[in-house]
Design a protein around this motif. Structure first.
Motif, mmCIF file in Angstrom:
data_model
loop_
_atom_site.group_PDB
_atom_site.id
_atom_site.type_symbol
_atom_site.label_atom_id
_atom_site.label_comp_id
_atom_site.label_asym_id
_atom_site.label_seq_id
_atom_site.Cartn_x
_atom_site.Cartn_y
_atom_site.Cartn_z
ATOM 1 N N ALA A 127 -14.080 -4.846 -12.837
ATOM 2 C CA ALA A 127 -13.506 -4.381 -14.019
ATOM 3 C C ALA A 127 -13.751 -3.114 -14.456
ATOM 4 O O ALA A 127 -12.767 -2.506 -14.817
ATOM 5 C CB ALA A 127 -14.128 -5.507 -15.007
ATOM 6 N N ALA A 128 -14.993 -2.618 -14.007
ATOM 7 C CA ALA A 128 -15.128 -1.313 -14.356
ATOM 8 C C ALA A 128 -14.415 -0.293 -13.744
ATOM 9 O O ALA A 128 -13.945 0.810 -14.181
ATOM 10 C CB ALA A 128 -16.714 -0.891 -14.313
ATOM 11 N N ALA A 129 -14.127 -0.441 -12.846
ATOM 12 C CA ALA A 129 -13.131 0.175 -11.579
ATOM 13 C C ALA A 129 -11.826 0.308 -12.165
ATOM 14 O O ALA A 129 -11.205 1.215 -12.537
ATOM 15 C CB ALA A 129 -13.008 -0.092 -10.283
ATOM 16 N N ARG A 130 -11.374 -0.815 -12.784
ATOM 17 C CA ARG A 130 -9.976 -0.808 -13.426
ATOM 18 C C ARG A 130 -9.912 -0.245 -14.315
ATOM 19 O O ARG A 130 -9.029 0.443 -14.832
ATOM 20 C CB ARG A 130 -9.546 -2.410 -13.392
ATOM 21 C CG ARG A 130 -7.917 -2.472 -13.899
ATOM 22 C CD ARG A 130 -7.719 -3.960 -13.898
ATOM 23 N NE ARG A 130 -6.178 -4.184 -14.241
ATOM 24 C CZ ARG A 130 -5.418 -4.277 -13.283
ATOM 25 N NH1 ARG A 130 -5.620 -4.465 -11.929
ATOM 26 N NH2 ARG A 130 -4.310 -4.642 -13.630
ATOM 27 N N GLN A 131 -10.930 -0.388 -15.231
ATOM 28 C CA GLN A 131 -11.039 0.066 -16.720
ATOM 29 C C GLN A 131 -11.026 1.976 -16.331
ATOM 30 O O GLN A 131 -10.222 2.528 -17.220
ATOM 31 C CB GLN A 131 -12.092 -0.215 -17.452
ATOM 32 C CG GLN A 131 -12.220 0.419 -18.796
ATOM 33 C CD GLN A 131 -13.444 -0.145 -19.667
ATOM 34 O OE1 GLN A 131 -14.266 -0.932 -19.199
ATOM 35 N NE2 GLN A 131 -13.471 0.254 -20.893
ATOM 36 N N GLU A 132 -11.849 2.274 -15.579
ATOM 37 C CA GLU A 132 -11.882 3.784 -15.262
ATOM 38 C C GLU A 132 -10.580 4.222 -14.878
ATOM 39 O O GLU A 132 -10.028 5.447 -15.087
ATOM 40 C CB GLU A 132 -12.956 3.961 -14.082
ATOM 41 C CG GLU A 132 -13.189 5.398 -13.924
ATOM 42 C CD GLU A 132 -13.817 6.344 -15.110
ATOM 43 O OE1 GLU A 132 -13.567 7.612 -15.011
ATOM 44 O OE2 GLU A 132 -14.113 5.674 -16.009
ATOM 45 N N GLY A 133 -9.861 3.371 -13.963
ATOM 46 C CA GLY A 133 -8.370 3.832 -13.588
ATOM 47 C C GLY A 133 -7.658 4.038 -14.671
ATOM 48 O O GLY A 133 -6.791 4.855 -14.674
ATOM 49 N N GLU A 134 -7.570 2.890 -15.504
ATOM 50 C CA GLU A 134 -6.590 3.062 -16.599
ATOM 51 C C GLU A 134 -6.793 4.191 -17.598
ATOM 52 O O GLU A 134 -6.068 5.051 -18.073
ATOM 53 C CB GLU A 134 -6.733 1.727 -17.452
ATOM 54 C CG GLU A 134 -6.242 0.526 -16.806
ATOM 55 C CD GLU A 134 -6.464 -0.702 -17.796
ATOM 56 O OE1 GLU A 134 -6.742 -0.542 -18.895
ATOM 57 O OE2 GLU A 134 -6.012 -1.727 -17.311
ATOM 58 N N SER A 135 -8.018 4.712 -17.833
ATOM 59 C CA SER A 135 -8.611 5.742 -18.596
ATOM 60 C C SER A 135 -8.086 7.067 -17.921
ATOM 61 O O SER A 135 -7.569 8.003 -18.542
ATOM 62 C CB SER A 135 -10.189 5.918 -18.628
ATOM 63 O OG SER A 135 -10.499 6.981 -19.318
ATOM 64 N N LEU A 136 -8.413 7.041 -16.500
ATOM 65 C CA LEU A 136 -8.042 8.397 -15.734
ATOM 66 C C LEU A 136 -6.334 8.437 -15.959
ATOM 67 O O LEU A 136 -5.834 9.670 -16.031
ATOM 68 C CB LEU A 136 -8.346 8.210 -14.276
ATOM 69 C CG LEU A 136 -9.981 8.457 -14.038
ATOM 70 C CD1 LEU A 136 -10.304 8.116 -12.673
ATOM 71 C CD2 LEU A 136 -10.322 9.893 -14.344
#
Length: 219
Positions: A127-136
């Motif tokens: 979930a953190a990886a996906r959220q970070e990806g969306e932010s980037l």
């Protein structure tokens, strides 16, 4: 930093600081097959003698590895003898001044996540990886450029697919393959969602020596 670490770091910095050496390293690192001195010299726009010197210096610094084989199609004197070929070294090199050991930290965290039988830690990581990806992705203007900055070395194929020639987490992925591949997948899916591009969908498609994710073009 120990004397040996300092010497190794100094060798790597000097190797990549020379423009000719950098062009040679970039050419060899992008090649899917080991390359010879003639081919490398032509790509770098320099003489064979100078290319051989710089290639050997890159090998001494641990950035390249060598092998020997006969070059197909080569004719003339010496054509039957094995030629010295260069390829990207498998050993990963990281520089940090003063020394830090983020690789060990990431390996310990990945092992802990993979050892969690409840699945809670892994779920939180993805979930953190996906959220970070969306932010980037939300702040990116160019998908390929962003993926390049993240270390994936993306290459767009003729059919529009984007293949990742490098896994930024290779050392940890060797020991925690499933966990890291799943994290990669979620991170890139997040990037695609964040940038709202029509690039398509990320799919797990493992390839030896490459990243496990391929982006297929949208319909």
């Amino acid at each position: 930093m120990t004397k040996n670490q300092h010497a190794a770091s100094d060798a790597v910095i000097k190797s990549l600081g020379d423009p000719v050496r950098r062009r040679l390293f970039d050419f060899v690192s992008r090649s899917e097959q080991p390359v010879g001195r003639d081919e490398a010299a032509k790509a770098a726009g320099t003489s064979r003698t100078l290319a051989a010197y710089h290639l050997d210096k890159l090998t001494e610094a641990g950035l390249l590895a060598t092998t020997y084989a006969r070059i197909q199609g080569k004719t003339g004197p010496g054509a039957g003898r094995p030629a010295k070929l260069y390829e990207l070294a498998q050993q990963e090199i990281a520089l940090s001044v003063p020394p830090r050991n983020y690789r060990l930290l990431s390996s310990l965290l990945a092992t802990a996540a993979a050892s969690d039988d409840s699945g809670i830690v892994q779920k939180a990581l993805l979930a953190a990886a996906r959220q970070e990806g969306e932010s980037l992705g939300a702040g990116a203007k160019d998908l390929l450029q962003l993926l390049g900055v993240l270390g994936y070395e993306p290459v767009q194929e003729a059919d529009g697919s984007i293949c990742m020639e490098n896994c930024p987490f290779h050392m940890v992925a060797q020991h925690q393959t499933q966990l890291v591949c799943s994290m990669n997948h979620q991170l890139i899916e997040g990037v695609l969602r964040g940038c709202q591009c029509a690039a398509g969908q990320a799919e797990l498609s493992p390839r030896p020596g490459k990243c496990c994710v391929v982006i297929h073009p949208g319909t």
